[in-house]
Write a protein that holds these residues in place. Structure first.
Motif, PDB file in Angstrom:
ATOM      1  N   ALA A 159       0.751  -1.336  -0.230  1.00 28.68           N
ATOM      2  CA  ALA A 159       0.384  -0.324  -0.129  1.00 28.68           C
ATOM      3  C   ALA A 159       1.220   0.842  -0.234  1.00 28.68           C
ATOM      4  CB  ALA A 159      -0.874   0.112   1.377  1.00 28.68           C
ATOM      5  N   ASP A 160       1.853   0.883   0.997  1.00 30.21           N
ATOM      6  CA  ASP A 160       2.541   2.569   0.745  1.00 30.21           C
ATOM      7  C   ASP A 160       3.492   2.863  -0.333  1.00 30.21           C
ATOM      8  OD1 ASP A 160       4.292   4.038   2.120  1.00 30.21           O
ATOM      9  OD2 ASP A 160       6.040   3.367   1.842  1.00 30.21           O
ATOM     10  N   GLU A 161       3.658   1.944  -1.120  1.00 31.01           N
ATOM     11  CA  GLU A 161       4.207   1.681  -2.477  1.00 31.01           C
ATOM     12  C   GLU A 161       3.743   2.229  -3.656  1.00 31.01           C
ATOM     13  OE1 GLU A 161       5.502  -1.762  -4.938  1.00 31.01           O
ATOM     14  OE2 GLU A 161       6.888  -0.851  -6.147  1.00 31.01           O
ATOM     15  N   ILE A 162       1.905   2.145  -3.275  1.00 33.15           N
ATOM     16  CA  ILE A 162       0.869   2.732  -4.278  1.00 33.15           C
ATOM     17  C   ILE A 162       0.792   4.191  -3.632  1.00 33.15           C
ATOM     18  CG2 ILE A 162      -1.449   2.712  -5.052  1.00 33.15           C
ATOM     19  CD1 ILE A 162      -1.060  -0.626  -4.474  1.00 33.15           C
ATOM     20  N   THR A 163       0.918   4.374  -2.377  1.00 33.42           N
ATOM     21  CA  THR A 163       0.346   5.820  -2.556  1.00 33.42           C
ATOM     22  C   THR A 163       1.831   6.670  -2.471  1.00 33.42           C
ATOM     23  OG1 THR A 163      -0.108   4.761  -0.062  1.00 33.42           O
ATOM     24  CG2 THR A 163       0.372   7.193  -0.333  1.00 33.42           C
ATOM     25  N   ARG A 164       3.055   5.905  -2.426  1.00 35.78           N
ATOM     26  CA  ARG A 164       3.897   6.985  -3.055  1.00 35.78           C
ATOM     27  C   ARG A 164       3.935   7.133  -4.245  1.00 35.78           C
ATOM     28  NH1 ARG A 164       8.531   4.082  -2.791  1.00 35.78           N
ATOM     29  NH2 ARG A 164       7.967   2.905  -1.474  1.00 35.78           N
ATOM     30  N   PHE A 165       3.575   5.936  -5.302  1.00 37.36           N
ATOM     31  CA  PHE A 165       3.772   6.285  -6.850  1.00 37.36           C
ATOM     32  C   PHE A 165       2.039   7.342  -7.083  1.00 37.36           C
ATOM     33  CE2 PHE A 165       1.667   5.309 -10.098  1.00 37.36           C
ATOM     34  CZ  PHE A 165       2.327   4.802 -11.585  1.00 37.36           C
ATOM     35  N   ARG A 166       1.611   7.525  -6.003  1.00 39.38           N
ATOM     36  CA  ARG A 166       0.484   8.268  -6.466  1.00 39.38           C
ATOM     37  C   ARG A 166       0.869  10.289  -6.884  1.00 39.38           C
ATOM     38  NH1 ARG A 166      -4.165   5.074  -2.919  1.00 39.38           N
ATOM     39  NH2 ARG A 166      -5.022   3.701  -4.664  1.00 39.38           N
ATOM     40  N   ALA A 167       0.912   9.755  -5.009  1.00 36.72           N
ATOM     41  CA  ALA A 167       2.059  10.915  -5.103  1.00 36.72           C
ATOM     42  C   ALA A 167       2.783  11.768  -5.900  1.00 36.72           C
ATOM     43  CB  ALA A 167       2.145  11.226  -3.575  1.00 36.72           C
ATOM     44  N   SER A 168       3.672  10.969  -6.236  1.00 38.86           N
ATOM     45  CA  SER A 168       4.573  11.466  -7.035  1.00 38.86           C
ATOM     46  C   SER A 168       3.658  11.748  -8.231  1.00 38.86           C
ATOM     47  CB  SER A 168       5.789  10.297  -7.092  1.00 38.86           C
ATOM     48  OG  SER A 168       6.621   9.886  -6.259  1.00 38.86           O
ATOM     49  N   LEU A 169       3.302  11.222  -9.241  1.00 46.48           N
ATOM     50  CA  LEU A 169       2.724  11.195 -10.381  1.00 46.48           C
ATOM     51  C   LEU A 169       1.972  13.015  -9.910  1.00 46.48           C
ATOM     52  CD1 LEU A 169       2.467  10.334 -13.592  1.00 46.48           C
ATOM     53  CD2 LEU A 169       0.979   8.651 -12.388  1.00 46.48           C
TER      54      LEU A 169
END
Ligand code: SF4
Length: 667
Positions: free
Chosen positions: A172-182
């Motif tokens: 979940a953390d990876e997804i959250t970071r991916f969204r935030a970066s994008l």
């Protein structure tokens, strides 16, 4: 197919990494989150026979033995999550298809339902659990053949267990970071486009959806730069859905002329009428209903409208998103296959930001258009570079090459853990196929692999620019095409299929002209101008162009489906691009631009006179390149040799100047 010629890459032609067992560095155990079903909080399920066993959310087995995968009868193909993508399988997570739509997704108020489940013991999102359990199910439950005593009672052991869900987002953390970066990149770098401006400043949801709808339809198969002018003119003429519903198809075609794929405009208008007449003027609010009720609205367009205009938490997959996801998750299998398509939609649904679904979808598309481009992607500037498996693989290959130079092969083992590593169950059907292994020169562009394109069908038509000289300006005859099929309802110069030999189609053309102008024009007065080639999506159409100038005014009005137009009226009419090319050829001939050159003029322009058989000379000069002398030999004009822009052939009909069968060649 896709790989350029040259020596094979550093990776030899072997089964994709997915076929190898994961090699872990000494002391490093199996990745914690993806251990056995028990360890990851999943209840081990009894093995079931049937096409959908062990797959949740990803809609079909991801990993099967080489002979096990085949689309199953009744299996959903390419339908949206809301249309039931994904076969329910064993596992605690709701099927992904359900998560994507349904009563919980009512515009912006539905955001909470799709939020990441941070209370999971392993920190996986609800959807990630579904995806990973599906993958694990597929990997740990190889099909057991009847009577196969060797496998009876076998349990997945440490060496057959699951590897890393290489093609998924698990944490979940990876997804959250991916969204935030994008999203933070999108907020900084997004292009200022008219439809984005309209949506941002529009409070009425129907007007907002209409703005998105028009833009999405226009952008299908068409570049942003081309669409801008059309979009602005369209919204100026029909600012609201009700305005479009009241327009005639002729007006729609006129505005759409030159944009191509003309059925798009027609369907858009049909949709507008349907909304006004049958849906009370309100555009459906969910992707599911949009796709169901509106003509010309497919899964992608429905998701785009629903997420951008209504805030529905639904992912979208278009060409740009496909490229980004295939690179980010190293998906090398054919992106057009049902399995990959379904996987990409599942990934898109997993990633979409529940707080800003519309912006997230646009950001993913923008990334594909601006940074993760087909050729020359700007990886150093990419906001999701840290999450990109393709980029990591490039770095690994580079590091491996350096280590080899330094002679330290031991460390190589520790890096293999990042590769796809399913069990012995079979090949990974998402990795690069063994027949097309990683090619070092392509780098991240190894993903996605493009299937070979089908060559367009060849068609030929004879077309006549029939001119009627007038006191002030000439007029040209246009006839309307049938209401269905290619270029339905558009206007064109009279044409007939060019079948058989030229004398045959010339006679057919003259006969057709007679039906339009009443009296039979003299056959010999037809003047051949040359050829125009226009490529439609699936057809390569060659127009053999003739002109004919009427000596007398035709009697009476033209019949229904025909009209005389001036040049200005022609430009404003609903005529396809191919006919504009035909008119350009006609005008070039008449203005002298396309006239045959004198020997001196040709020499000044660098043309060479090459006597002899045109085909033989072309073959000799151009090294056997594909040429099309047949049409040219009769064309008495200049033309491009197919396949080599910049090379032109000028045939010389003026036999007084040049010997028979001479021709001029400019390279
Ligand atoms: Fe695309 Fe490169 Fe970004 Fe990966 S790092 S998503 S390949 S631009």
């Amino acid at each position: 197919m896709h790989a350029p010629p040259g020596p094979p890459s550093a990776a030899p032609a072997r089964p994709c990494p997915g076929t190898r067992r994961t090699r872990l560095p000494p002391g490093l155990g199996r990745p914690r989150s993806f251990g056995s079903g028990v360890a990851s909080g999943m209840t081990p399920q009894p093995r079931r026979r049937g096409p959908g066993r062990g797959v949740v959310g990803v809609g079909g087995a991801l990993l099967r033995g080489p002979r096990e995968w085949a689309p199953q009868a009744g299996e959903p193909r390419g339908r949206g999550p809301e249309m039931g993508a994904g076969r329910p399988g064993p596992g605690p997570a709701a099927p992904l298809g359900r998560a994507a739509a349904g009563p919980s997704l009512r515009g912006r108020s539905g955001r909470g339902r799709a939020a990441v489940r941070s209370d999971h013991p392993r920190g996986l999102s609800g959807r990630a659990q579904g995806l990973t359990s599906g993958l694990r199910g597929a990997m740990t439950k190889p099909r057991k053949k009847r009577g196969d005593s060797r496998r009876r009672g076998a349990q997945p052991g440490p060496d057959t267990g699951p590897g890393i869900p290489y093609h998924l987002f698990g944490e979940a953390d990876e997804i959250t970071r991916f969204r935030a970066s994008l999203l933070s990149w999108y907020d900084r770098a997004k292009r200022d486009l008219p439809w984005r401006r309209r949506v941002a400043g529009e409070l009425d949801p129907d007007r907002r959806a209409y703005s998105v709808w028009v833009s999405e339809i226009m952008l299908q198969q068409t570049q942003v730069a081309t669409v801008l002018g059309y979009y602005n003119r369209w919204m100026q003429k029909w600012p609201a859905l009700q305005d479009l519903a009241g327009a005639s198809l002729e007006e729609v075609n006129e505005l759409w002329a030159g944009l191509g794929y003309y059925s798009r405009g027609r369907r858009l208008q049909e949709g507008a009428r349907k909304v006004v007449e049958e849906l009370g003027g309100h555009i459906p609010r969910t992707a599911d209903m949009l796709q169901k009720l509106l003509p010309g609205v497919g899964r992608y367009t429905a998701g785009a409208i629903a997420s951008i205009a209504f805030g529905q938490v639904t992912g979208v997959v278009d060409g740009n998103v496909t490229r980004v996801l295939c690179r980010v998750r190293a998906i090398g299998a054919d992106p057009g296959s049902p399995l990959v398509t379904q996987h990409l939609w599942s990934l898109a649904q997993q990633l979409v930001d529940p707080a800003r679904p519309g912006d997230f979808n646009q950001a993913a598309m923008e990334l594909g258009a601006m940074v993760c481009t087909p050729r020359g992607p700007l990886c150093p500037e990419c906001p999701v570079r840290d999450f990109c498996q393709a980029q990591k693989r490039v770095e690994r290959v580079r590091a491996g090459a350096s280590r080899k130079l330094l002679g330290s092969p031991e460390q190589e083992k520790t890096l293999d853990v990042e590769e796809c590593a399913p069990s012995k169950a079979g090949l990974c059907l998402l990795c690069l196929p063994p027949s097309e292994p990683w090619h070092q020169d392509l780098g991240v562009a190894n993903f996605p692999r493009q299937p070979a394109r089908k060559a367009p069908r060849e068609q030929q038509a004879a077309v006549c620019v029939l001119e009627q000289p007038g006191p002030e300006a000439s007029r040209f005859l246009l006839v309307q095409r049938p209401n269905s099929g290619l270029l339905a309802g558009l206007w064109e110069f009279p044409s007939v299929p060019a079948e058989g030999s030229e004398p045959i189609w010339r006679r057919t053309l003259v006969k057709a002209l007679r039906t339009w102008v009443g009296s039979p024009p003299p056959l010999r007065s037809l003047r051949r101008l040359g050829e125009v080639v226009h490529v439609f999506s699936h057809i390569r159409q060659t127009y053999v162009v003739y002109s004919l100038t009427l000596q007398e005014q035709p009697q009476g009005l033209p019949p229904s489906g025909a009209r005389w137009v001036t040049r200005a009226e022609f430009q404003a009419a609903a005529v396809p691009t191919a006919m504009k090319k035909v008119l350009r050829l006609f005008e070039a001939q008449h203005s002298g631009q396309g006239k045959e050159l004198t020997f001196q003029e040709a020499c000044q322009l660098g043309w060479q006179v090459l006597p002899g058989d045109p085909q033989q000379i072309l073959t000799r000069t151009l090294g056997g390149m594909e040429t099309d002398v047949k049409g040219l030999a009769q064309g008495h004009t200049t033309a491009h040799i197919r396949g080599r822009i910049g090379t032109r052939v000028l045939l010389t009909p003026t036999l007084a100047l040049y010997p028979p069968r001479s021709f001029l060649l400019q390279i």
